[in-house]
Design an enzyme around this catalytic site. Structure first.
Site: not given
Ligand code: BES
Ligand code: ZN
Ligand code: ZN
Length: 484
Positions: A247, A252, A259, A270, A329, A331, A333
């Protein structure tokens, strides 16, 4: 600068030495006086992790191995001890330092050296004035006595070089490292390590209809990139390649589902999965592992720009599937899915993706384990677990039952990019599985890929999670095939 590591066959009496002791017996070649020996043994038997003897021309560090615990735990103890000693070593201003062992287990010197080298890393690029602690010299050379053979030494060097490189990439902020700049760095290391790199630009990505990568990129002023890294040795042991997918979200923000609070902290990291894949490719190319391995890195930032993709959008992916965007968010995947379906053209034996994908994985395992899941043969999971223990980048498996796939159904498209709040790490993995036509393992490094504080030699910010694990996994897999 990373210290160089080389071997010696003799120790000079006035060299500073770190000696790892297997038994309570101090070797003659350390040239310590009777009272110095007594002092050291007294400290160690009293339970101290190490004893330091300072004479006016050299320092001698003596480390006692904790005899309890299995091989891999003892190695980890030594890596941690190395971290604990880093400040004293630094303050003693060595230009070179010998690392030796006496009656210790095989691999003790390597493990300690690895821990020490990884503890000496610093992201100092943007310091215009030298910090106080930096005025001390790191030892620029570590001399190993009675340690690894030449092959193991090269492996240790290649691996730690890769970790340093990966940490530098992760720690670089997005205003210095956008997606095209990341591609340039990947090209550079490809040239120096000896693997090939092809970078697909936005036009090519459009031609390939990578709707996930393009959607995430819509809010950005920088174009996306899709990097194809390839290591193909002359006579690979595998008929179909191993494909690694990383990834590469260079930042992000969450996009329009922005966020809040401190959730954006260190989101420059990220792309830790992309950096890890690059580091692994560099290690195996430098070492010359006889396996055909391909790395795929989709990269962009995720921002709420004027034309940013929105919640509710329906996007058509590289494989033709339609995805309803439940949250911008989620993104990672989307860009990974395009890369995973692109992997089909290589008819891979196995796809492994590595990604800072979900807060859910981080909440589940903290910084202690990489979440793994997938539909690949059990033998790969077993090897991954074994390698995880060996290098102490441990993996913990999550269930991958089909029922979890139900949670990401969409009423109006083929699938949604988010499930509910439940089982978030698993539904993310299940989403990816929809795009994998070949066996896959998904590794979520959201917990381990960027750290708020040092976890010993796994230094804060970008520790380089997954590099030692996947490099070792590929090496051991090749060794298994060679033994057949
Ligand atoms: N990059 C984040 C995941 C992340 C969170 C990595 C904390 C490192 C530390 C990812 O893109 C994300 O924002 N995921 C969301 C998904 C949700 C919207 C379903 C999450 O995990 O909150
Ligand atoms: Zn992310
Ligand atoms: Zn994200």
């Amino acid at each position: 600068m990373k210290p160089a590591i080389s071997k010696i066959s003799q120790i000079h009496p006035d060299q500073s030495v770190i000696c790892i002791l297997g038994k309570n017996e101090i070797p003659e070649w350390l040239k310590l006086s009777k009272s110095e020996k007594e002092f050291a043994l007294k400290q160690l038997t009293a339970g101290e992790e190490y004893a330091v003897i300072n004479s006016y021309y050299k320092n001698t560090y003596i480390i006692r191995i904790n005899e309890n615990g299995s091989g891999y735990k003892q190695k980890e103890e030594l890596r941690k001890t190395a971290f604990n000693l880093r400040k004293i070593i630094r303050s003693n201003n060595h230009t070179e330092l010998v690392i030796a062992s006496h009656n210790a287990f095989n691999g003790a010197v390597e493990a300690f050296t690895e821990g020490l080298v990884l503890s000496f890393y610093k992201f100092g690029k943007y310091k215009t004035k030298k910090e106080k602690e930096e005025k001390y010299n790191y030892p620029s050379v570590l001399l190993l006595f009675q340690g690894p053979d030449d092959e193991d030494l090269k492996w240790l060097t290649d691996l730690t070089d890769s970790v340093y490189f990966v940490r530098d990439l992760i720690n670089e902020p997005v205003n210095h490292l956008n997606a095209p700049a990341l591609a340039d760095e990947i090209k550079k290391i490809g040239t120096s390590a000896g693997f090939s790199v092809e970078v697909l630009n936005k036009g090519k990505i459009e031609t390939l209809k990578m709707g996930g990568l393009l959607a995430v990129n819509k809010g950005s002023v920088d174009p996306p990139v899709f990097c194809i890294l390839e290591w193909k040795p002359e006579k690979p042991l595998n008929a179909s390649p191993l494909v690694l997918v990383g990834k590469g979200i260079v930042y992000d923000t969450g996009g329009l589902n922005i966020k809040t609070g401190d959730y954006m902290d260190n989101m420059k990291a990220d792309m830790a999965g992309a950096a890890a894949v690059t580091g692994v490719m560099a290690t195996i190319a430098r070492t010359g592992i006889p396996l055909h391995v391909i790395g795929l890195i989709p990269a962009t930032d995720n921002r709420p720009g004027g034309n940013a993709y929105t919640q509710g959008d329906i996007i058509t992916m590289h494989n033709g599937m339609n995805v309803e965007v439940g949250n911008t968010d989620a993104e990672g995947r989307l860009i990974l899915a395009d890369a995973i379906s692109y992997a089909s053209r290589f008819k891979p034996e196995l796809i492994i993706d590595i990604a800072t994908l979900t807060g859910s994985a981080a909440m589940t395992f903290g910084v202690q384990a990489i979440a793994v899941m997938g539909n690949a043969d059990r033998k790969y999971f077993r090897l991954l677990e074994e390698c995880g223990n060996e290098v102490y980048e441990r993996t913990a498996e999550l269930p991958f039952w089909e029922e979890y796939g139900e949670l990401i159904k969409s009423d109006i498209a083929d699938i949604r990019n988010v499930g509910g709040r439940e089982a978030g790490a698993i539904t993310a993995g299940k989403f990816l599985e929809n795009f994998a036509e070949y066996p896959m393992i998904h590794m979520d490094i959201a917990g381990t890929g960027s750290l708020k504080k040092d976890d010993f030699y796994r230094l804060k910010d970008g520790p380089g999670s997954g590099v030692r694990l996947l490099s070792t996994f590929i090496k051991k897999y090749a060794e298994g095939l060679m033994a057949k």
